[in-house]
Design an enzyme around this catalytic site. Sequence first.
Site, PDB file in Angstrom:
ATOM      1  N   GLU A   1       0.857  -1.147  -0.134  1.00 35.52           N
ATOM      2  CA  GLU A   1      -0.111  -0.073  -0.237  1.00 35.52           C
ATOM      3  C   GLU A   1       0.791   1.286  -0.051  1.00 35.52           C
ATOM      4  OE1 GLU A   1      -2.851  -0.161   3.185  1.00 35.52           O
ATOM      5  OE2 GLU A   1      -4.468  -1.117   1.751  1.00 35.52           O
TER       6      GLU A   1
ATOM      7  N   HIS B   1       9.393 -26.202  -1.281  1.00 37.17           N
ATOM      8  CA  HIS B   1       8.832 -27.334  -2.038  1.00 37.17           C
ATOM      9  C   HIS B   1       7.855 -26.902  -2.804  1.00 37.17           C
ATOM     10  CE1 HIS B   1      10.740 -30.411   0.640  1.00 37.17           C
ATOM     11  NE2 HIS B   1      10.572 -29.431   1.341  1.00 37.17           N
TER      12      HIS B   1
ATOM     13  N   LYS C   1     -13.876  -0.314  -4.349  1.00 39.42           N
ATOM     14  CA  LYS C   1     -14.765  -0.026  -3.361  1.00 39.42           C
ATOM     15  C   LYS C   1     -16.034   0.911  -3.984  1.00 39.42           C
ATOM     16  CE  LYS C   1     -11.870   0.531   0.897  1.00 39.42           C
ATOM     17  NZ  LYS C   1     -11.324   1.416   1.541  1.00 39.42           N
TER      18      LYS C   1
HETATM   19  O1  PA5 Z   1      -3.372   1.272   5.830  1.00 37.09           O
HETATM   20  C1  PA5 Z   1      -4.418   1.687   5.657  1.00 37.09           C
HETATM   21  O2  PA5 Z   1      -4.869   2.771   6.021  1.00 37.09           O
HETATM   22  C2  PA5 Z   1      -5.487   0.748   5.269  1.00 37.09           C
HETATM   23  O3  PA5 Z   1      -4.892  -0.438   4.881  1.00 37.09           O
HETATM   24  C3  PA5 Z   1      -6.356   0.445   6.513  1.00 37.09           C
HETATM   25  O4  PA5 Z   1      -5.630  -0.025   7.838  1.00 37.09           O
HETATM   26  C4  PA5 Z   1      -7.524  -0.405   6.285  1.00 37.09           C
HETATM   27  O5  PA5 Z   1      -8.003  -0.241   4.916  1.00 37.09           O
HETATM   28  C5  PA5 Z   1      -8.568  -0.548   7.212  1.00 37.09           C
HETATM   29  O6  PA5 Z   1      -9.298   0.602   7.375  1.00 37.09           O
HETATM   30  P1  PA5 Z   1     -10.060   1.172   8.468  1.00 37.09           P
HETATM   31  O7  PA5 Z   1      -9.542   1.071   9.899  1.00 37.09           O
HETATM   32  O8  PA5 Z   1     -10.853   2.420   8.170  1.00 37.09           O
HETATM   33  O9  PA5 Z   1     -11.249   0.073   8.324  1.00 37.09           O
END
Ligand code: PA5
Length: 419
Positions: free
Chosen positions: A276, A297, A409
Amino acid sequence: MLKLDLQAVEAFLSREAIDWELRQQERLLQAALKGEEPYRDSLGWLRPEEWASNAAVEEFRQLAEEIRREADVLVLIGVGGSNNAARATIQALCNSGKPQVLYAGTSTSAYPLNQVLEQCEGKSVYTVCIAKNFETLEPGISFRVLREYLRSRYGADYARRIVTIGTIGSHFDTLSAEHGFRFLPFATNIGGRFTALSSVGLLPMAVAGVDIREVVRGAEDLRRRLIGEPAQQNVALRYAVVRNLLYQKGYRVEMLSSFEPQLQGFYRWWRQLFAESEGKDGRGIYPTASEYSEDLHSVGQYVQDGSRILFETFLDVETPTASHTMPKTDIDDQFAYLDGKDFAQINRSAFEATFQAHSRQAPCMRVSVSTLDAYHMGQLFYFFEFACYLSGRILGVNPFDQPGVEAYKQLMFQKLGKS
Ligand code: PA5
């Protein structure tokens, strides 16, 4: 102390090239250690004391103690950065199972949720639900199910079994206040994947029995070390620079590997952190992980003989996490050469042999910690978070946003009829 060994990479990158690049990035290191102005709203993790002060840690510990006294099961609801660090640490360190920690809110499939509910039956259940943005579907739908489940089991008393961690002033905050759930603030200036050293990571770890003071101490010691280390020796900068030089040479995949299967959750945390943070603007190293020796393996074949697109980072836990001596036998199973040897010794030999063999074909680095404990988990979290910040900046992306995840989304919300 955490160590980084780059010796095996030198067959693929010259020491001069690494040194030259380290000099180029010296200024970035200094700026990043202070926290660069454009990223100020995302750097709450940089100084662990900001969200993991002694007072905050004490508050998490006290709440955790209360839950530990009463709960057989803790259901941790959250996805991505809202559960990965806690899950990584609990899987690596906690085998007592009291309370047993179950995970929900990671999937839109009913299958794992039903399994969690089945395992809750007849046990005293608490839940911690974590969501920075309470619109996230997975934790939202699981929280509704768990909430109603607890209500039907415990009646009016159910609310004290629920702890929520969310953004102050959000709908989640309001809803928690209205229904009497205990609410802790989600760090305002930290994105999910950097929250290991805040309420998000630390409260569930403490409920599972992890000494969170040690996690924080490990992270703080590592930060102090990074401040003191000049660019040429700085472990985080060296790691960030080498991975970027390899990327420029066409190595597009980084594989994190270790010989301790209890690091499975850590792989997941690490993958999310780098995917990310770096995978954007048509750029970025693809992070993947292998659980050895089992995966020797399967993907071991690819590393040895496949396309030359990957480099490997071995996570080495120097002190064995377990021991078991090969029993004697009077059956000729042709393993007599292992008589009297410990699994720890066998595992070490497998590690060193794999490192040696893979290093001949692919650039291999080694990140080592002496023991797998709370202190070193703190070091690993801080090391990779800071290195990821540097690495993203060297790559030329904003390490703290994730605009790409919005695309599916929007479509999914449309399909589900969200206005
Ligand atoms: O690193 C990030 O910001 C994302 O991966 C969030 O942690 C993830 O999408 C979960 O988000 P939220 O805490 O709003 O549910």
